[in-house]
Structure formats: structure tokens, C-alpha cells
Design a protein around this motif. Structure first.
Motif, mmCIF file in Angstrom:
data_model
loop_
_atom_site.group_PDB
_atom_site.id
_atom_site.type_symbol
_atom_site.label_atom_id
_atom_site.label_comp_id
_atom_site.label_asym_id
_atom_site.label_seq_id
_atom_site.Cartn_x
_atom_site.Cartn_y
_atom_site.Cartn_z
ATOM 1 N N SER A 1 1.191 6.411 6.481
ATOM 2 C CA SER A 1 0.620 7.166 5.369
ATOM 3 C C SER A 1 0.898 6.553 4.009
ATOM 4 O O SER A 1 0.433 7.073 2.993
ATOM 5 N N LEU A 2 1.670 5.465 3.951
ATOM 6 C CA LEU A 2 1.968 4.771 2.702
ATOM 7 C C LEU A 2 1.598 3.298 2.831
ATOM 8 O O LEU A 2 1.658 2.723 3.925
ATOM 9 N N SER A 3 1.239 2.692 1.719
ATOM 10 C CA SER A 3 0.886 1.273 1.693
ATOM 11 C C SER A 3 2.065 0.422 2.154
ATOM 12 O O SER A 3 3.231 0.727 1.880
ATOM 13 N N LEU A 4 1.759 -0.680 2.815
ATOM 14 C CA LEU A 4 2.807 -1.617 3.230
ATOM 15 C C LEU A 4 3.396 -2.357 2.037
ATOM 16 O O LEU A 4 4.416 -3.042 2.175
ATOM 17 N N ALA A 5 2.775 -2.230 0.856
ATOM 18 C CA ALA A 5 3.356 -2.794 -0.358
ATOM 19 C C ALA A 5 4.446 -1.883 -0.923
ATOM 20 O O ALA A 5 5.124 -2.240 -1.879
ATOM 21 N N HIS A 6 4.610 -0.726 -0.330
ATOM 22 C CA HIS A 6 5.609 0.270 -0.728
ATOM 23 C C HIS A 6 6.741 0.222 0.298
ATOM 24 O O HIS A 6 6.494 0.114 1.505
#
Length: 282
Positions: A199-204
Motif C-alpha cells: 500500500s506504500l511506494s517502494l521509494a518509501h
């Protein structure tokens, strides 16, 4: 919960060892669900090896810093697994940033190459670095010309760009041991998972943590169709998702768009972070 730990604290094994163990112990169980694309742990193991040896064939050395410009997907998750096996350090990029911002991130992290998904290849080429195809690395079997390196726990695994809200964005270096220890700590604290929602970007860092926690627990990562409230709600209600990680604005939009909705019956845990959480949201 991983049966190897007998319900006690999870052993913080690096991603390569955990992924290989899952392929051996539960090879036919699902590891990734990305719409109609579904990979078992055995299939993910094979694709991770393809990535690792593909890096070698492309001349990427252990310790080299390679950026990833791609949305969350089965291929992007396989890239993380394969890079870990090759001791290649991944610098995930936020595809919503402007080219000038992306250029600053890759310069700060001393990136030498970019792996980009097919739809972002043209954008990646604007960074002035050698560009490798994400889909090509993941889907092209490569003959191993040399054994993969041993990856010590202290070796860097990922470099995550900080938000830059109080100054210039900086690269936070996270080791294989740190990522594994964080996953073990969360998995030991939370209820046992049956599946994690990406549910969150892999950049996060929260998005990356989902990949490590799911692998350590031996459960699948489910990639939602999109991050809009409708897509997230549909994904949350679909088995095997039991755990998700959101930032406050995501949860607020989800609640606002579904007034009166009750949590899905299989849902067990929600991590909320990335910034301050308003009291009224809680």
C-alpha cells in the motif's frame, strides 16, 4: 507466522536467505499477487536469481548503487530480491518527482545505473545514466557465470531518499541486517499475517518494509490496482490480505470515501506512519 520460529521471536535473516528458505519450505505457496499475475515462492526465487545473474551479465558489481524507477509491481519486488542476492544496493526513486529532483537523488547516492520499468524508460534516460530494463532483468533467464556473493548483514541493502522537508533530501543507507531486524521486530509484535498489502511506494521506507516483513513471515505481498481509496478498499477486503501500512492522508481518504464501512473480516493490523497522526483520525 513462520513455523521455523515456533511462535517466538523471528530470526532476523537477510532477504536472500529468507527468500531461498521460503522457496524450499513452501515453494508452491503464493509469494506475490499482482492482479492476474501470481508467483509462487519457487517462481519468485527463479526470477530473483535471474535478476542477480542478469546484473552480473550487465557488468554490475557487488556494492554498486543502482536506482529503481518503477511503480510497485511483482517485477519491482523481484528486483529487490535479486539485487540483494547480487549485493547490489538499490536506490528506489519516487516516479512523481521532477527530473531535477531525481537527478539530485541519484547524485547524492552516487548511483551508476538505473533500472526502469518499460513505461518509464524514456524518463529514466533523462538522468544521463545507463538504463537497464526491469522487465528484461526479471523475465530473461541468465546463465550463471560465477557464484553469487555472500552478503554480510552490515552491507548496504537500500538507500532511501529522505523527504527533504527541513532541508536538502539526503540518502539514508539501510543495511541488510537493519532491514531484517526491523522486519523481525514488527512481525514479532504484530498479529500473525496471512498477507501484506503493498500500500506504500517502494521509494518509501514503509513500502520497502512490507517486502521484508512478508518474506520473513512467508506470506504473499498483494499489489493493489492503484492507490486510490476504491482500489485500496477492494484490496483490503480480498484474501489473503491481513496487514497493511498507510500514511495518515491515505487512511483519511479511505475513511472519508467509505463512511460506515466495517473492516474486512480477515483484516488484522494497520501500521500508520510517515508523519504526524492527527488525534481525530485515530
Amino acid at each position: 507466522m513462520n513455523p521455523d520460529v515456533g511462535g517466538g521471536p523471528m530470526v532476523a535473516q537477510p532477504l536472500p536467505a529468507t527468500g531461498r528458505r521460503n522457496a524450499a519450505d513452501r515453494g508452491e505457496s503464493l509469494a506475490i499477487i499482482d492482479g492476474p499475475l501470481q508467483w509462487t515462492w519457487s517462481e519468485l526465487d527463479a526470477r530473483a536469481n535471474a535478476v542477480a545473474h542478469g546484473f552480473g551479465a550487465a557488468g554490475v558489481s557487488a556494492g554498486e548503487r543502482v536506482a529503481l524507477l518503477a511503480p510497485s509491481s511483482a517485477e519491482a519486488i523481484a528486483l529487490l530480491h535479486g539485487a540483494a542476492r547480487a549485493a547490489v544496493v538499490v536506490v528506489p526513486l519516487n516516479d512523481r518527482l521532477a527530473i531535477a529532483e531525481l537527478t539530485a537523488v541519484v547524485a547524492e547516492a552516487d548511483v551508476t545505473r538505473v533500472v526502469a520499468s518499460y513505461d518509464l524508460m524514456a524518463r529514466a534516460s533523462e538522468l544521463g545514466l545507463n538504463v537497464l530494463s526491469l522487465e528484461g532483468l526479471v523475465h530473461t533467464p541468465t546463465v550463471a557465470t560465477s557464484p553469487l556473493p555472500e552478503v554480510p548483514p552490515g552491507a548496504p541493502a537500500v538507500i532511501v531518499a529522505t523527504s527533504g522537508t527541513t532541508g536538502r533530501s539526503k540518502g539514508a543507507v539501510l543495511s541488510h541486517g537493519q532491514m531484517a531486524a526491523s522486519a523481525a521486530a514488527w512481525n514479532g509484535f504484530l498479529p500473525p499475517a496471512t498477507g501484506w498489502l503493498a500500500s506504500l511506494s517502494l521509494a518509501h521506507v514503509g513500502g520497502l518494509g512490507i517486502v521484508w516483513r512478508a518474506c520473513l513471515a512467508g506470506v504473499p505481498v498483494v499489489v493493489p490496482h492503484d492507490n486510490d481509496p476504491t482500489s485500496l478498499l477492494a484490496a483490503l477486503g480480498a484474501p489473503p490480505v491481513s496487514h497493511a501500512s498507510l500514511v495518515a492522508v491515505q487512511l483519511a481518504r479511505l475513511l472519508d470515501s467509505t463512511p460506515g464501512a466495517i473492516p474486512p473480516s480477515g483484516f488484522r493490523a494497520l501500521l500508520l506512519g510517515g508523519g504526524p497522526t492527527p488525534a481525530d483520525l485515530v
